[in-house]
Design a protein around this motif. Structure first.
Motif, PDB file in Angstrom:
ATOM      1  N   ASN A 161       1.365  -0.688  -0.050  1.00 34.52           N
ATOM      2  CA  ASN A 161       0.188  -0.336   0.133  1.00 34.52           C
ATOM      3  C   ASN A 161       0.799   1.224  -0.107  1.00 34.52           C
ATOM      4  N   LYS A 162       2.019   1.415  -0.672  1.00 35.24           N
ATOM      5  CA  LYS A 162       2.584   2.536  -0.885  1.00 35.24           C
ATOM      6  C   LYS A 162       2.952   2.953  -2.176  1.00 35.24           C
ATOM      7  N   TYR A 163       1.161   2.797  -2.457  1.00 35.29           N
ATOM      8  CA  TYR A 163       1.275   3.875  -3.371  1.00 35.29           C
ATOM      9  C   TYR A 163       1.660   5.355  -4.336  1.00 35.29           C
ATOM     10  N   ASN A 164       1.619   6.197  -2.947  1.00 36.48           N
ATOM     11  CA  ASN A 164       2.579   7.726  -2.476  1.00 36.48           C
ATOM     12  C   ASN A 164       3.551   7.195  -3.110  1.00 36.48           C
ATOM     13  N   LEU A 165       4.676   6.262  -3.041  1.00 33.66           N
ATOM     14  CA  LEU A 165       6.089   6.284  -3.436  1.00 33.66           C
ATOM     15  C   LEU A 165       5.819   5.986  -4.764  1.00 33.66           C
ATOM     16  N   VAL A 166       5.491   4.744  -5.599  1.00 42.08           N
ATOM     17  CA  VAL A 166       4.982   4.940  -7.319  1.00 42.08           C
ATOM     18  C   VAL A 166       4.427   6.103  -7.496  1.00 42.08           C
ATOM     19  N   ALA A 167       3.833   6.771  -7.210  1.00 42.65           N
ATOM     20  CA  ALA A 167       3.472   8.312  -7.273  1.00 42.65           C
ATOM     21  C   ALA A 167       4.442   9.220  -7.477  1.00 42.65           C
ATOM     22  N   LEU A 168       5.451   9.443  -5.818  1.00 52.53           N
ATOM     23  CA  LEU A 168       6.054   9.861  -6.074  1.00 52.53           C
ATOM     24  C   LEU A 168       7.599   9.571  -7.122  1.00 52.53           C
ATOM     25  N   SER A 169       7.986   8.434  -7.900  1.00 53.23           N
ATOM     26  CA  SER A 169       8.905   8.563  -8.331  1.00 53.23           C
ATOM     27  C   SER A 169       8.862   9.420 -10.121  1.00 53.23           C
ATOM     28  N   LYS A 170       7.283   8.507 -10.305  1.00 53.20           N
ATOM     29  CA  LYS A 170       6.531   9.330 -11.928  1.00 53.20           C
ATOM     30  C   LYS A 170       6.708  10.341 -11.842  1.00 53.20           C
ATOM     31  N   THR A 171       6.515  11.826 -10.438  1.00 52.59           N
ATOM     32  CA  THR A 171       6.016  12.921 -10.480  1.00 52.59           C
ATOM     33  C   THR A 171       7.760  13.478 -10.795  1.00 52.59           C
ATOM     34  N   LEU A 172       8.605  12.704  -9.895  1.00 52.39           N
ATOM     35  CA  LEU A 172       9.831  13.335 -10.108  1.00 52.39           C
ATOM     36  C   LEU A 172      10.582  12.739 -11.275  1.00 52.39           C
ATOM     37  N   ALA A 173      10.514  12.228 -11.994  1.00 53.10           N
ATOM     38  CA  ALA A 173      10.457  12.195 -13.113  1.00 53.10           C
ATOM     39  C   ALA A 173      10.545  12.823 -14.716  1.00 53.10           C
ATOM     40  N   ALA A 174       9.425  12.850 -14.120  1.00 56.93           N
ATOM     41  CA  ALA A 174       8.701  14.146 -15.082  1.00 56.93           C
ATOM     42  C   ALA A 174       8.592  15.138 -15.053  1.00 56.93           C
ATOM     43  N   ILE A 175       9.049  15.913 -13.611  1.00 54.21           N
ATOM     44  CA  ILE A 175       9.560  16.989 -13.059  1.00 54.21           C
ATOM     45  C   ILE A 175      10.684  17.861 -13.827  1.00 54.21           C
ATOM     46  N   PHE A 176      11.946  16.080 -13.710  1.00 52.58           N
ATOM     47  CA  PHE A 176      13.443  16.363 -14.270  1.00 52.58           C
ATOM     48  C   PHE A 176      13.403  16.572 -15.638  1.00 52.58           C
ATOM     49  N   LYS A 177      11.883  15.860 -16.041  1.00 50.84           N
ATOM     50  CA  LYS A 177      11.793  15.897 -17.896  1.00 50.84           C
ATOM     51  C   LYS A 177      11.715  17.458 -18.079  1.00 50.84           C
TER      52      LYS A 177
END
Length: 444
Positions: A161-177
């Motif tokens: 139930n660590k969906y927040n970390l899956v969300a964080l990885s996607k968001t960070l990758a998009a911000i980096f991009k």
């Protein structure tokens, strides 16, 4: 108001709905934020490098995605399905063994896929008359595949139930991009197709590695990583592998709708590919409302299936279908009807002139999304083989119809093909589920 209070009461007092809401929220946050940033990136790139070059970038990225789906076996569904059963049974050793087997499959096929994908563009490009830029961009995107061993790590985070970390990885990758694209352009004043592709590749690579780190850090908080290394292969390894392969086959046969469609559209020109891809991204933003539910509900459906409570699972599917349709249809109509005006402002009148295509696509996708939970539910019933057959049938029909209609009707042809594919996929599964539940009730 009464209906809202009823929903709120369920979320507070029913553990199933409480977990679904929490996990769906984080999945929505990750998908929506990443999609919104990607949408902004597409506007920036089209303005700077043009629709033609952006169309090439999309085709090269699609090549990578096709190779990844065909060769790189992802075992996240199997790890969730079998891992959830192990958690319900309190069998930690079995959980470690499933994670180990999943990791072995993910890593080995990622390496194999990388090697093949980086060697093929010259051969395929010569056969399909790709430009030198298209070949080079395909080779650059292929490098990302070496980091595509995050299937089991994704399953670990969802199981815990660590969906927040899956969300964080996607968001960070998009911000980096977007940060890298803007910074590169401001510094060099020379952002082009190749440099954009390299930025896409590097930031996607970082996002995948972050996901792996998050997963095993959390796993180490509850268990030892050495438990995975020391674990033996599961007793039902053949069943696990079979489930994974059928799941992979389902993804492969779904390629026409997910990825190959841009190559079908490419007969209309790279600029039309860019228009079509932008429309898919817009629809993708709408789908972020429902996509998280599909992601987060799989472990809970697996738990219901493990407890033999399939009937309740199907009731949840129908309830979610009605709720999604009720609230998303008005939004889709509003976005579609007004699209002529804002497409011209964001892009140019070439995009605005296709507003009716976007409107039709939105209506079809809204209906499809209302049944978003029927697909994970069908899988948890142990129907991976039947699922693959249904999706194969629906997508072959889509491939044939779209190939014919795109040449005759342009982008309208591919929307008609999409409608046929959606109806086949949903209702074949719907009738199979009804029959299975009826047979189960007869036996009991």
């Amino acid at each position: 108001m009464k209906e809202f209070k009823k929903i709120l009461h369920k979320i507070k007092n029913d553990n199933f709905w409480k977990n679904l809401f929490k996990n769906s929220f984080w999945a929505f946050f990750g998908d929506a934020s990443a999609s919104a940033i990607t949408f902004i990136i597409s506007i920036i790139l089209i303005k700077i490098i043009g629709s033609e070059s952006y169309g090439i970038l999309i085709l090269a990225q699609s090549y990578m995605n096709i190779m990844d789906v065909i060769i790189n076996i992802q075992s996240w569904r199997s790890t969730i399905q079998y891992g959830q059963k192990a958690l319900v049974d309190g069998n930690d050793k079995e959980l470690h063994s499933y994670v180990k087997l999943g990791c072995i499959m993910d890593i080995s096929t990622a390496i194999l896929c990388f090697i093949i994908s980086i060697l093929l563009p010259n051969l395929i490009g010569g056969f399909l008359h790709w430009s030198n830029e298209m070949i080079l961009c395909s080779e650059i995107f292929a490098i990302t595949i070496i980091s595509h061993f995050a299937g089991t790590p994704t399953a670990i985070l969802r199981l815990f139930n660590k969906y927040n970390l899956v969300a964080l990885s996607k968001t960070l990758a998009a911000i980096f991009k977007i940060t890298a694209i803007v910074a590169y352009y401001l510094i060099t004043k020379n952002l082009n197709l190749v440099s954009s592709t390299i930025i896409f590749m590097l930031t996607d690579f970082i996002g995948n590695i972050l996901l792996v780190i998050f997963a095993f850090y959390n796993y180490s908080k509850k268990y030892k990583i050495s438990d995975i290394i020391k674990a033996k292969m599961p007793k039902d390894a053949k069943s696990f592998i079979s489930y994974t392969l059928w799941g992979t086959l389902s993804e492969i046969v779904d390629l026409p709708v997910q990825t190959i469609d841009v190559f079908i559209v490419s007969v209309l020109g790279n600029a039309t590919v860019a228009i079509y891809k932008i429309f898919k991204q817009i629809i993708g933003i709408i789908s972020k409302v429902t996509g998280p539910i599909q992601q987060s509900i799989l472990p809970q459906f697996s738990e219901l299936s493990a407890k033999g409570n399939e009937k309740r699972g199907f009731e949840v599917v129908i309830k979610i279908h009605k709720t999604i349709l009720k609230y998303t249809l008005p939004i889709s109509i509003l976005v579609g009807v007004t699209s002529y005006f804002w497409l011209g402002k964001l892009y140019d009148m070439t995009y605005a002139n296709y507003w009716y295509i976007l409107f039709i696509y939105l209506m079809i996708q809204t209906y499809a999304l209302s049944y978003t939970t029927i697909h994970p539910f069908f899988i948890t019933l142990g129907n991976m083989r039947i699922n693959a057959i249904i999706e194969f049938t629906a997508n072959i029909v889509y491939l044939i119809v779209s190939y014919i209609l795109v040449r005759a009707m342009g982008l309208l042809g591919i929307t008609i093909a999409f409608l046929i594919q959606i109806l086949l996929n949903i209702f074949l599964k719907y009738f199979c589920i009804k029959k299975m539940i009826a047979n189960t009730e007869e036996k009991t």
